[in-house]
Design a protein around this motif. Structure first.
Motif, PDB file in Angstrom:
ATOM      1  N   VAL A 276     -38.541 -25.892  37.350  1.00  0.00           N
ATOM      2  CA  VAL A 276     -38.351 -26.878  36.286  1.00  0.00           C
ATOM      3  C   VAL A 276     -37.217 -27.832  36.646  1.00  0.00           C
ATOM      4  O   VAL A 276     -37.340 -29.050  36.480  1.00  0.00           O
ATOM      5  CB  VAL A 276     -38.066 -26.167  34.944  1.00  0.00           C
ATOM      6  CG1 VAL A 276     -37.703 -27.165  33.871  1.00  0.00           C
ATOM      7  CG2 VAL A 276     -39.252 -25.334  34.522  1.00  0.00           C
ATOM      8  N   VAL A 277     -36.125 -27.296  37.156  1.00  0.00           N
ATOM      9  CA  VAL A 277     -34.986 -28.139  37.546  1.00  0.00           C
ATOM     10  C   VAL A 277     -35.384 -29.066  38.675  1.00  0.00           C
ATOM     11  O   VAL A 277     -35.080 -30.274  38.648  1.00  0.00           O
ATOM     12  CB  VAL A 277     -33.778 -27.265  37.953  1.00  0.00           C
ATOM     13  CG1 VAL A 277     -32.641 -28.128  38.473  1.00  0.00           C
ATOM     14  CG2 VAL A 277     -33.308 -26.417  36.777  1.00  0.00           C
ATOM     15  N   PHE A 278     -36.059 -28.541  39.679  1.00  0.00           N
ATOM     16  CA  PHE A 278     -36.491 -29.363  40.808  1.00  0.00           C
ATOM     17  C   PHE A 278     -37.428 -30.476  40.359  1.00  0.00           C
ATOM     18  O   PHE A 278     -37.277 -31.634  40.763  1.00  0.00           O
ATOM     19  CB  PHE A 278     -37.173 -28.495  41.876  1.00  0.00           C
ATOM     20  CG  PHE A 278     -37.734 -29.297  43.010  1.00  0.00           C
ATOM     21  CD1 PHE A 278     -36.898 -29.834  43.978  1.00  0.00           C
ATOM     22  CD2 PHE A 278     -39.094 -29.539  43.103  1.00  0.00           C
ATOM     23  CE1 PHE A 278     -37.401 -30.597  45.018  1.00  0.00           C
ATOM     24  CE2 PHE A 278     -39.610 -30.290  44.139  1.00  0.00           C
ATOM     25  CZ  PHE A 278     -38.767 -30.820  45.098  1.00  0.00           C
TER      26      PHE A 278
ATOM     27  N   ILE B 237     -38.519 -36.167  39.249  1.00  0.00           N
ATOM     28  CA  ILE B 237     -38.972 -37.238  38.355  1.00  0.00           C
ATOM     29  C   ILE B 237     -37.858 -38.255  38.133  1.00  0.00           C
ATOM     30  O   ILE B 237     -38.091 -39.468  38.148  1.00  0.00           O
ATOM     31  CB  ILE B 237     -39.467 -36.647  37.019  1.00  0.00           C
ATOM     32  CG1 ILE B 237     -40.766 -35.879  37.247  1.00  0.00           C
ATOM     33  CG2 ILE B 237     -39.666 -37.742  35.968  1.00  0.00           C
ATOM     34  CD1 ILE B 237     -41.221 -35.067  36.049  1.00  0.00           C
ATOM     35  N   PHE B 238     -36.628 -37.759  37.945  1.00  0.00           N
ATOM     36  CA  PHE B 238     -35.490 -38.667  37.755  1.00  0.00           C
ATOM     37  C   PHE B 238     -35.299 -39.562  38.978  1.00  0.00           C
ATOM     38  O   PHE B 238     -35.063 -40.768  38.832  1.00  0.00           O
ATOM     39  CB  PHE B 238     -34.214 -37.873  37.480  1.00  0.00           C
ATOM     40  CG  PHE B 238     -32.999 -38.735  37.365  1.00  0.00           C
ATOM     41  CD1 PHE B 238     -32.768 -39.485  36.224  1.00  0.00           C
ATOM     42  CD2 PHE B 238     -32.082 -38.805  38.401  1.00  0.00           C
ATOM     43  CE1 PHE B 238     -31.650 -40.295  36.112  1.00  0.00           C
ATOM     44  CE2 PHE B 238     -30.957 -39.605  38.302  1.00  0.00           C
ATOM     45  CZ  PHE B 238     -30.742 -40.350  37.158  1.00  0.00           C
ATOM     46  N   LEU B 239     -35.397 -39.002  40.160  1.00  0.00           N
ATOM     47  CA  LEU B 239     -35.215 -39.797  41.376  1.00  0.00           C
ATOM     48  C   LEU B 239     -36.295 -40.865  41.523  1.00  0.00           C
ATOM     49  O   LEU B 239     -36.029 -41.952  42.034  1.00  0.00           O
ATOM     50  CB  LEU B 239     -35.179 -38.891  42.605  1.00  0.00           C
ATOM     51  CG  LEU B 239     -33.941 -38.004  42.722  1.00  0.00           C
ATOM     52  CD1 LEU B 239     -34.085 -37.048  43.906  1.00  0.00           C
ATOM     53  CD2 LEU B 239     -32.680 -38.839  42.846  1.00  0.00           C
ATOM     54  N   VAL B 240     -37.502 -40.562  41.067  1.00  0.00           N
ATOM     55  CA  VAL B 240     -38.576 -41.553  41.114  1.00  0.00           C
ATOM     56  C   VAL B 240     -38.282 -42.700  40.153  1.00  0.00           C
ATOM     57  O   VAL B 240     -38.579 -43.864  40.443  1.00  0.00           O
ATOM     58  CB  VAL B 240     -39.931 -40.890  40.781  1.00  0.00           C
ATOM     59  CG1 VAL B 240     -41.011 -41.923  40.560  1.00  0.00           C
ATOM     60  CG2 VAL B 240     -40.327 -39.917  41.883  1.00  0.00           C
ATOM     61  N   LEU B 241     -37.652 -42.385  39.043  1.00  0.00           N
ATOM     62  CA  LEU B 241     -37.415 -43.390  38.002  1.00  0.00           C
ATOM     63  C   LEU B 241     -36.084 -44.131  38.136  1.00  0.00           C
ATOM     64  O   LEU B 241     -35.787 -45.002  37.313  1.00  0.00           O
ATOM     65  CB  LEU B 241     -37.478 -42.721  36.621  1.00  0.00           C
ATOM     66  CG  LEU B 241     -38.835 -42.129  36.252  1.00  0.00           C
ATOM     67  CD1 LEU B 241     -38.732 -41.406  34.929  1.00  0.00           C
ATOM     68  CD2 LEU B 241     -39.897 -43.205  36.195  1.00  0.00           C
TER      69      LEU B 241
ATOM     70  N   ALA C 123     -30.842 -30.248  29.638  1.00  0.00           N
ATOM     71  CA  ALA C 123     -30.235 -28.921  29.781  1.00  0.00           C
ATOM     72  C   ALA C 123     -30.740 -27.968  28.700  1.00  0.00           C
ATOM     73  O   ALA C 123     -31.007 -26.786  28.971  1.00  0.00           O
ATOM     74  CB  ALA C 123     -28.718 -29.032  29.725  1.00  0.00           C
ATOM     75  N   ALA C 124     -30.878 -28.466  27.475  1.00  0.00           N
ATOM     76  CA  ALA C 124     -31.367 -27.620  26.388  1.00  0.00           C
ATOM     77  C   ALA C 124     -32.808 -27.188  26.646  1.00  0.00           C
ATOM     78  O   ALA C 124     -33.165 -26.023  26.399  1.00  0.00           O
ATOM     79  CB  ALA C 124     -31.260 -28.358  25.058  1.00  0.00           C
ATOM     80  N   GLN C 125     -33.642 -28.079  27.137  1.00  0.00           N
ATOM     81  CA  GLN C 125     -35.030 -27.726  27.426  1.00  0.00           C
ATOM     82  C   GLN C 125     -35.121 -26.695  28.547  1.00  0.00           C
ATOM     83  O   GLN C 125     -35.958 -25.789  28.496  1.00  0.00           O
ATOM     84  CB  GLN C 125     -35.842 -28.975  27.782  1.00  0.00           C
ATOM     85  CG  GLN C 125     -36.086 -29.908  26.629  1.00  0.00           C
ATOM     86  CD  GLN C 125     -36.881 -29.250  25.520  1.00  0.00           C
ATOM     87  OE1 GLN C 125     -37.776 -28.451  25.759  1.00  0.00           O
ATOM     88  NE2 GLN C 125     -36.538 -29.580  24.285  1.00  0.00           N
ATOM     89  N   ILE C 126     -34.262 -26.826  29.554  1.00  0.00           N
ATOM     90  CA  ILE C 126     -34.267 -25.857  30.646  1.00  0.00           C
ATOM     91  C   ILE C 126     -33.864 -24.480  30.130  1.00  0.00           C
ATOM     92  O   ILE C 126     -34.484 -23.467  30.469  1.00  0.00           O
ATOM     93  CB  ILE C 126     -33.330 -26.304  31.793  1.00  0.00           C
ATOM     94  CG1 ILE C 126     -33.938 -27.498  32.524  1.00  0.00           C
ATOM     95  CG2 ILE C 126     -33.077 -25.168  32.772  1.00  0.00           C
ATOM     96  CD1 ILE C 126     -33.019 -28.099  33.555  1.00  0.00           C
ATOM     97  N   THR C 127     -32.833 -24.427  29.289  1.00  0.00           N
ATOM     98  CA  THR C 127     -32.405 -23.132  28.772  1.00  0.00           C
ATOM     99  C   THR C 127     -33.442 -22.545  27.804  1.00  0.00           C
ATOM    100  O   THR C 127     -33.614 -21.330  27.757  1.00  0.00           O
ATOM    101  CB  THR C 127     -31.033 -23.223  28.085  1.00  0.00           C
ATOM    102  OG1 THR C 127     -31.052 -24.251  27.089  1.00  0.00           O
ATOM    103  CG2 THR C 127     -29.939 -23.518  29.078  1.00  0.00           C
TER     104      THR C 127
END
Length: 100
Positions: A3-5, A10-14, A55-59
């Motif tokens: 999920v983190v990866f 996705i962030f790097l693409v955007l 961060a909340a979604q990951i946790t």
């Protein structure tokens, strides 16, 4: 970890689109004669909101709902703390507009 990866990928693409949006907002702020401190603060607030949500979604995905709610609360408190100078200016402006 997946999920983190995926989120980072996705962030790097955007990143290019995010840069274009920030450049457009800076141009609008300059044309409107808005103090850049306010724009920078608003962009920081938006960044905090996105990071806290991520961060909340990951946790939550990790099964740690109570930690996720504390992350969300921390993000909201940071946003409120950063917004106080802007709120102060807005209130002062409204007070000046009200006839005595």
């Amino acid at each position: 970890m997946l999920v983190v990866f995926t989120g980072c990928a996705i962030f790097l693409v955007l990143v290019d689109k995010i840069y274009e949006i920030i450049a457009m907002l800076e141009k609008l702020a300059v044309n409107a004669n808005v103090n850049m401190v306010y724009l920078e603060t608003i962009l920081k607030i938006i960044g905090i909101a996105y990071i806290a949500e991520f961060a909340a979604q990951i946790t939550k995905d990790a099964g740690q709902g109570s930690i996720a709610s504390k992350i969300e609360l921390s993000g909201k408190i940071l946003i409120l703390a950063m917004a106080i100078p802007i709120l102060t200016v807005i209130i002062e402006t409204i007070i000046q507009l009200i006839p005595s």
